[in-house]
Scaffold this active site. Structure first.
Site, PDB file in Angstrom:
ATOM      1  CE  LYS A  54      -3.971  -2.588   2.286  1.00 38.94           C
ATOM      2  NZ  LYS A  54      -4.489  -3.105   3.537  1.00 38.94           N
ATOM      3  CD  GLN A  98      -3.474  -4.471   7.308  1.00 40.12           C
ATOM      4  OE1 GLN A  98      -3.551  -3.670   5.856  1.00 40.12           O
ATOM      5  NE2 GLN A  98      -3.634  -5.565   5.614  1.00 40.12           N
ATOM      6  CG  ASP A 121      -9.764   0.390   5.695  1.00 45.31           C
ATOM      7  OD1 ASP A 121      -9.684  -0.152   4.639  1.00 45.31           O
ATOM      8  OD2 ASP A 121      -9.136   0.743   6.290  1.00 45.31           O
TER       9      ASP A 121
HETATM   10  N1  GUN Z   1      -6.825  -6.917   6.056  1.00 46.81           N
HETATM   11  C1  GUN Z   1      -6.895  -6.834   5.118  1.00 46.81           C
HETATM   12  N2  GUN Z   1      -7.940  -6.256   4.234  1.00 46.81           N
HETATM   13  C2  GUN Z   1      -7.742  -5.179   4.180  1.00 46.81           C
HETATM   14  C3  GUN Z   1      -8.140  -3.590   4.233  1.00 46.81           C
HETATM   15  O1  GUN Z   1      -9.099  -4.259   2.644  1.00 46.81           O
HETATM   16  N3  GUN Z   1      -8.825  -2.886   5.410  1.00 46.81           N
HETATM   17  C4  GUN Z   1      -7.744  -3.000   6.025  1.00 46.81           C
HETATM   18  N4  GUN Z   1      -7.863  -1.987   6.843  1.00 46.81           N
HETATM   19  N5  GUN Z   1      -6.915  -4.541   6.900  1.00 46.81           N
HETATM   20  C5  GUN Z   1      -7.541  -5.598   5.792  1.00 46.81           C
END
Ligand code: GUN
Length: 299
Positions: A54, A98, A121
């Site tokens: 990311k 995350q 998110d």
């Molecule tokens: N962990 C796995 N997928 C995601 C996501 O799309 N967002 C977040 N914040 N954590 C994740």
């Protein structure tokens, strides 16, 4: 094999390129550089890989990337204090905490502490509520969860006229299944949501023009469940063992079987996953545009 393979890598590359151009245009207009803050608590190896990707995607799009790493023993109040600092920091357009968080931290409280305008998110209850209240065809002028948003963009490419089609979402999770239902309703689909207690899932599936599988069970959806010509979107990412002591990623759909019947299908890997990450960049751009008071257009 008859189905068109929906190439998530190519679609994501195109979207990331459009986001990068929009970031450049935003800055050329005098707005500050968009910034994405990622927060990882603990040292889960898979989460570490995701968060690094990311950050790389953000930098490639011309955004600042702020990478916050906290030890697994971090208290909830220390994490909330970091979120409060990021909420107040004008250099941060978007915040991603995350998941999963360590068990001693209340995930709901942490997600609710993120400023809804920086919630890239789309997990904050305010943004979940906005999606639930969305009228058909209304603009998405708030952050929407990246995976269902990416699926919507893929569907728009693969199947431009969605109105009136029967869509089946398999999986009722708050992160994927439920927001997916809202986006399909927005696109005028007739939507059914199936889950572990659903009766005769194969029969429901055989009626669906669009199947979105988000259950987390490897190769669960079989080829003889698929209506000929249907569009199949596989959100699953399951690691399974293969002979030789190795493992590989497979989706929730038995790909070869389904591809023989479907009209179009996403592969795993290389389908929904790359679009999810590209949508995080899109959400960060849109958050930065809103913060700068700039018109938020689709890209
Ligand atoms: N962990 C796995 N997928 C995601 C996501 O799309 N967002 C977040 N914040 N954590 C994740």
């Amino acid at each position: 094999m008859s189905a068109v393979r929906i190439d998530g890598n190519a679609l994501a590359q195109g979207l990331r390129g459009r986001v990068a151009s929009a970031v450049a245009a935003l800055r050329a207009g005098g707005a500050p550089q968009p910034g994405l803050a990622t927060v990882l608590v603990g040292d889960d190896a898979a989460s570490d890989v995701y968060v690094q990707a990311k950050g790389r995607n953000a930098a490639d799009a011309g955004m600042a990337a702020f990478d916050h790493r906290l030890p697994a023993a971090t208290t909830e109040s220390d994490l909330l204090a970091l979120v409060a600092r990021l909420n107040a920091d004008p250099a941060v357009s978007g915040i991603l905490v995350q998941l999963p968080l360590p068990r001693h931290i209340n995930t709901t409280r942490v997600l609710a502490a993120v400023d809804p305008d920086k919630d890239v998110d789309g997990f904050h209850p305010v943004n979940v509520g906005r999606l639930g209240a969305l009228a058909a065809g209304a603009p998405l002028d708030f952050p929407v969860a990246c995976t269902p948003l990416g699926v919507s963009l893929m569907l728009a490419e693969a199947r431009p006229a969605l109105g009136g089609l029967d869509a089946l979402v398999i999986g009722r999770s708050t992160l994927v299944g439920r927001p997916m239902v809202q986006l399909l309703l927005r696109a005028d689909c007739t939507v059914t949501i199936a889950h572990s207690r659903t009766r005769d899932l194969p029969a429901l599936c055989r009626r669906a023009d669009i199947v979105v599988a988000a259950i987390g069970k490897p190769r669960f959806v079989r080829g003889d469940w698929i209506k000929p010509g249907a569009t199949v979107i596989d959100v699953g990412i399951n690691r399974t063992d293969v002979p030789g002591g190795k493992s590989r990623l497979v989706g929730d759909v038995a790909y070869d079987e389904a591809a023989a019947v479907a009209g179009a299908i996403t592969p795993v890997p290389g389908g929904v996953g790359p679009m999810t990450r590209a949508c995080l960049m899109l959400n960060t751009l849109q958050a930065a545009r809103r913060a700068a008071g700039v018109a938020v257009e689709p890209v």
